[in-house]
Scaffold this motif. Structure first.
Motif, PDB file in Angstrom:
ATOM      1  N   LYS A 104       0.817  -1.222   0.000  1.00  0.00           N
ATOM      2  CA  LYS A 104       0.000   0.000   0.000  1.00  0.00           C
ATOM      3  C   LYS A 104       0.847   1.265   0.000  1.00  0.00           C
ATOM      4  O   LYS A 104       0.537   2.219  -0.705  1.00  0.00           O
ATOM      5  N   ASN A 105       1.915   1.283   0.803  1.00  0.00           N
ATOM      6  CA  ASN A 105       2.652   2.521   1.057  1.00  0.00           C
ATOM      7  C   ASN A 105       4.061   2.560   0.509  1.00  0.00           C
ATOM      8  O   ASN A 105       4.762   3.548   0.674  1.00  0.00           O
ATOM      9  N   GLY A 106       4.520   1.485  -0.115  1.00  0.00           N
ATOM     10  CA  GLY A 106       5.908   1.392  -0.541  1.00  0.00           C
ATOM     11  C   GLY A 106       6.771   1.079   0.668  1.00  0.00           C
ATOM     12  O   GLY A 106       6.268   0.861   1.772  1.00  0.00           O
ATOM     13  N   LEU A 107       8.057   1.027   0.491  1.00  0.00           N
ATOM     14  CA  LEU A 107       8.972   0.816   1.615  1.00  0.00           C
ATOM     15  C   LEU A 107       9.212   2.170   2.277  1.00  0.00           C
ATOM     16  O   LEU A 107       9.810   3.063   1.679  1.00  0.00           O
ATOM     17  N   VAL A 108       8.725   2.317   3.488  1.00  0.00           N
ATOM     18  CA  VAL A 108       8.823   3.581   4.210  1.00  0.00           C
ATOM     19  C   VAL A 108       9.963   3.467   5.213  1.00  0.00           C
ATOM     20  O   VAL A 108       9.903   2.651   6.141  1.00  0.00           O
ATOM     21  N   PRO A 109      11.028   4.280   5.038  1.00  0.00           N
ATOM     22  CA  PRO A 109      12.158   4.226   5.965  1.00  0.00           C
ATOM     23  C   PRO A 109      11.708   4.454   7.409  1.00  0.00           C
ATOM     24  O   PRO A 109      10.922   5.355   7.698  1.00  0.00           O
ATOM     25  N   GLY A 110      12.189   3.582   8.293  1.00  0.00           N
ATOM     26  CA  GLY A 110      11.848   3.685   9.700  1.00  0.00           C
ATOM     27  C   GLY A 110      10.523   3.021  10.064  1.00  0.00           C
ATOM     28  O   GLY A 110      10.191   2.902  11.234  1.00  0.00           O
ATOM     29  N   VAL A 111       9.755   2.589   9.058  1.00  0.00           N
ATOM     30  CA  VAL A 111       8.474   1.928   9.319  1.00  0.00           C
ATOM     31  C   VAL A 111       8.507   0.505   8.765  1.00  0.00           C
ATOM     32  O   VAL A 111       8.433  -0.453   9.516  1.00  0.00           O
ATOM     33  N   THR A 112       8.615   0.378   7.448  1.00  0.00           N
ATOM     34  CA  THR A 112       8.685  -0.947   6.830  1.00  0.00           C
ATOM     35  C   THR A 112      10.051  -1.196   6.195  1.00  0.00           C
ATOM     36  O   THR A 112      10.230  -2.162   5.465  1.00  0.00           O
ATOM     37  N   ALA A 113      10.988  -0.312   6.461  1.00  0.00           N
ATOM     38  CA  ALA A 113      12.359  -0.451   5.959  1.00  0.00           C
ATOM     39  C   ALA A 113      13.288   0.236   6.964  1.00  0.00           C
ATOM     40  O   ALA A 113      12.837   1.063   7.758  1.00  0.00           O
ATOM     41  N   PRO A 114      14.558  -0.101   6.936  1.00  0.00           N
ATOM     42  CA  PRO A 114      15.496   0.562   7.849  1.00  0.00           C
ATOM     43  C   PRO A 114      15.536   2.076   7.601  1.00  0.00           C
ATOM     44  O   PRO A 114      15.296   2.528   6.474  1.00  0.00           O
ATOM     45  N   PRO A 115      15.843   2.865   8.625  1.00  0.00           N
ATOM     46  CA  PRO A 115      15.952   4.317   8.435  1.00  0.00           C
ATOM     47  C   PRO A 115      16.933   4.644   7.311  1.00  0.00           C
ATOM     48  O   PRO A 115      17.984   4.023   7.189  1.00  0.00           O
ATOM     49  N   GLY A 116      16.562   5.581   6.467  1.00  0.00           N
ATOM     50  CA  GLY A 116      17.413   6.007   5.370  1.00  0.00           C
ATOM     51  C   GLY A 116      17.353   5.128   4.133  1.00  0.00           C
ATOM     52  O   GLY A 116      17.978   5.430   3.123  1.00  0.00           O
ATOM     53  N   TYR A 117      16.626   4.031   4.187  1.00  0.00           N
ATOM     54  CA  TYR A 117      16.539   3.101   3.059  1.00  0.00           C
ATOM     55  C   TYR A 117      15.786   3.746   1.898  1.00  0.00           C
ATOM     56  O   TYR A 117      14.757   4.375   2.090  1.00  0.00           O
TER      57      TYR A 117
END
Length: 161
Positions: A104-117
């Motif tokens: 739904k949201n893509g890879l969101v850094p700090g949420v569904t991906a590491p920070p800065g990803y």
């Protein structure tokens, strides 16, 4: 002065109730979808998912769920290629709620991906309905061997909602 204070209190109360109503509605939408276990034995859902996947996902993740070549090796731009969604990838290591959120949201850094990803994964929340997203996940999961499917189901059921 009393009229101004009363008006301010009334307006603040209305705004607060409106915010509470919108927040409740959004919470219900996200928790209902996020708490669902997507059942790959639902053949109607899988058939729809196969079509939606072919039209929206296969260009990057492969027509046979195989992902892009060398998907674990960063490209020149620092991004990773699209991973496979078959049992050779890591999709089955994630609970359904995370897979739905990523779709739904893509890879969101700090949420569904590491920070800065940074990723090439687009957000499909405005393009696909929630039902379409669930169908794609059912289709993907229908290809997994029983051991991977059982492990992913356990991960999904143990994840706090």
């Amino acid at each position: 002065m009393v009229t101004v204070v009363k008006t301010t209190v009334v307006v603040a109360g209305v705004v607060g109730l409106l915010a509470l109503g919108v927040g409740t509605a959004l919470y219900g939408m996200f928790t209902d979808l996020a708490s669902a276990y997507v059942d790959p034995s639902d053949q109607t859902l899988v058939a729809l998912g196969k079509k939606v996947y072919a039209n929206n996902c296969a260009a990057c993740h492969g027509a046979q769920l195989e992902g892009q070549p060398d998907w674990r090796t960063r490209q020149a731009n620092g991004r990773l290629p699209a991973p496979p969604h078959d049992e050779t990838g890591h999709t089955w290591h994630h609970p359904d709620a995370v897979l739905i959120a990523i779709t739904k949201n893509g890879l969101v850094p700090g949420v569904t991906a590491p920070p800065g990803y940074v990723s090439d994964m687009p957000a499909y929340g405005k393009l696909l309905s929630d039902h379409d997203i669930l169908a794609v996940l059912a289709y993907i999961k229908s290809s997994w061997p029983s051991k991977a499917l059982a492990a992913q189901k356990e991960i999904t059921q143990q994840t706090p909602q």
